[in-house]
Scaffold this motif. Structure first.
Motif, PDB file in Angstrom:
ATOM      1  N   VAL A 184       1.862  -6.711   2.282  1.00 15.87           N
ATOM      2  CA  VAL A 184       3.247  -6.927   2.710  1.00 15.87           C
ATOM      3  C   VAL A 184       3.746  -5.751   3.545  1.00 15.87           C
ATOM      4  O   VAL A 184       4.389  -5.922   4.571  1.00 15.87           O
ATOM      5  CB  VAL A 184       4.169  -7.139   1.487  1.00 15.87           C
ATOM      6  N   ASP A 185       3.450  -4.533   3.093  1.00 17.59           N
ATOM      7  CA  ASP A 185       3.881  -3.349   3.833  1.00 17.59           C
ATOM      8  C   ASP A 185       2.975  -2.177   3.480  1.00 17.59           C
ATOM      9  O   ASP A 185       2.317  -2.171   2.437  1.00 17.59           O
ATOM     10  CB  ASP A 185       5.333  -3.003   3.508  1.00 17.59           C
ATOM     11  N   TYR A 186       2.953  -1.209   4.360  1.00 16.91           N
ATOM     12  CA  TYR A 186       2.109  -0.017   4.207  1.00 16.91           C
ATOM     13  C   TYR A 186       3.042   1.181   4.247  1.00 16.91           C
ATOM     14  O   TYR A 186       3.636   1.476   5.284  1.00 16.91           O
ATOM     15  CB  TYR A 186       1.120   0.031   5.377  1.00 16.91           C
ATOM     16  N   LEU A 187       3.214   1.825   3.107  1.00 15.75           N
ATOM     17  CA  LEU A 187       4.111   2.969   3.002  1.00 15.75           C
ATOM     18  C   LEU A 187       3.305   4.251   2.931  1.00 15.75           C
ATOM     19  O   LEU A 187       2.460   4.403   2.048  1.00 15.75           O
ATOM     20  CB  LEU A 187       4.988   2.839   1.757  1.00 15.75           C
ATOM     21  N   VAL A 188       3.563   5.157   3.856  1.00 14.46           N
ATOM     22  CA  VAL A 188       2.907   6.466   3.823  1.00 14.46           C
ATOM     23  C   VAL A 188       3.743   7.342   2.889  1.00 14.46           C
ATOM     24  O   VAL A 188       4.935   7.576   3.137  1.00 14.46           O
ATOM     25  CB  VAL A 188       2.803   7.074   5.241  1.00 14.46           C
ATOM     26  N   LYS A 189       3.119   7.777   1.796  1.00 14.88           N
ATOM     27  CA  LYS A 189       3.838   8.465   0.707  1.00 14.88           C
ATOM     28  C   LYS A 189       4.789   9.549   1.194  1.00 14.88           C
ATOM     29  O   LYS A 189       5.933   9.619   0.754  1.00 14.88           O
ATOM     30  CB  LYS A 189       2.848   9.092  -0.279  1.00 14.88           C
ATOM     31  N   VAL A 190       4.309  10.413   2.075  1.00 11.59           N
ATOM     32  CA  VAL A 190       5.129  11.560   2.488  1.00 11.59           C
ATOM     33  C   VAL A 190       6.358  11.143   3.295  1.00 11.59           C
ATOM     34  O   VAL A 190       7.284  11.923   3.449  1.00 11.59           O
ATOM     35  CB  VAL A 190       4.310  12.613   3.277  1.00 11.59           C
ATOM     36  N   ASN A 191       6.389   9.904   3.777  1.00 11.50           N
ATOM     37  CA  ASN A 191       7.503   9.446   4.607  1.00 11.50           C
ATOM     38  C   ASN A 191       8.572   8.684   3.832  1.00 11.50           C
ATOM     39  O   ASN A 191       9.567   8.262   4.417  1.00 11.50           O
ATOM     40  CB  ASN A 191       6.980   8.544   5.731  1.00 11.50           C
ATOM     41  N   PHE A 192       8.360   8.453   2.528  1.00  9.70           N
ATOM     42  CA  PHE A 192       9.280   7.626   1.755  1.00  9.70           C
ATOM     43  C   PHE A 192       9.715   8.326   0.476  1.00  9.70           C
ATOM     44  O   PHE A 192       8.899   8.892  -0.237  1.00  9.70           O
ATOM     45  CB  PHE A 192       8.620   6.284   1.382  1.00  9.70           C
ATOM     46  N   SER A 193      11.018   8.226   0.172  1.00  9.13           N
ATOM     47  CA  SER A 193      11.539   8.741  -1.094  1.00  9.13           C
ATOM     48  C   SER A 193      11.311   7.675  -2.166  1.00  9.13           C
ATOM     49  O   SER A 193      11.027   6.515  -1.857  1.00  9.13           O
ATOM     50  CB  SER A 193      13.035   9.031  -0.971  1.00  9.13           C
ATOM     51  N   VAL A 229       0.866  -1.176   0.000  1.00 13.43           N
ATOM     52  CA  VAL A 229       0.000   0.000   0.000  1.00 13.43           C
ATOM     53  C   VAL A 229       0.901   1.224   0.000  1.00 13.43           C
ATOM     54  O   VAL A 229       1.885   1.290   0.738  1.00 13.43           O
ATOM     55  CB  VAL A 229      -0.944   0.011   1.223  1.00 13.43           C
ATOM     56  N   LEU A 230       0.559   2.179  -0.851  1.00  6.66           N
ATOM     57  CA  LEU A 230       1.299   3.430  -0.956  1.00  6.66           C
ATOM     58  C   LEU A 230       0.261   4.536  -0.885  1.00  6.66           C
ATOM     59  O   LEU A 230      -0.424   4.814  -1.864  1.00  6.66           O
ATOM     60  CB  LEU A 230       2.060   3.450  -2.284  1.00  6.66           C
ATOM     61  N   SER A 231       0.094   5.115   0.289  1.00  6.19           N
ATOM     62  CA  SER A 231      -0.993   6.055   0.514  1.00  6.19           C
ATOM     63  C   SER A 231      -0.573   7.137   1.501  1.00  6.19           C
ATOM     64  O   SER A 231       0.400   6.971   2.233  1.00  6.19           O
ATOM     65  CB  SER A 231      -2.205   5.298   1.079  1.00  6.19           C
TER      66      SER A 231
END
Length: 128
Positions: A105-114, A86-88
């Motif tokens: 598998v993983d939850y990525l918060v857009k503003v926290n990841f390059s 998830v990329l949200s």
């Protein structure tokens, strides 16, 4: 194509045009085959047709919630074991819990990841 390894297919379900282009270009530069969808319905159809190696899923889509699209994908052949990130920008505990329930598998918060970190997470997930 003798000697050339098959490109890994990534299904990007993202309605934001800028984010989709940014991610899409980065994924293609990294050697992935990109399948892009702007709605949950389009993403479900592309999943059925292409059987991607991994799905990058936004949750805010114009036609349905990303989790609803994922529930439908999970019911399709191959969908139960599909690798999903998830990329949200939605970052509530209830969303993290729902993602876990749906086998994300993983939850990525857009503003926290390059972009580099997102690519690293994709490669890590594909290696599992």
């Amino acid at each position: 194509m003798a000697g050339e390894s098959q490109k890994k297919k990534i299904l990007l379900i993202e309605d934001d045009v800028f984010m989709g282009q940014l991610l899409g270009q980065a994924l293609e530069r990294a050697g992935f085959e990109l399948l892009a969808a702007k709605t949950g319905t389009e993403g479900i159809a592309k999943f059925q047709d292409a059987k991607p190696d991994i799905i990058l899923l936004d949750l805010l889509l114009p036609d349905q919630n990303g989790f609803e699209a994922l529930r439908q994908i999970r019911r399709l052949p191959g969908g139960a074991t599909a690798k999903v990130l998830v990329l949200s920008n939605l970052a509530r505990e209830s969303q993290f819990e729902e993602a876990k329930r749906l086998g994300v598998v993983d939850y990525l918060v857009k503003v926290n990841f390059s972009l580099d970190e997102v690519l690293a997470k994709i490669n890590e997930t594909l290696a599992k």
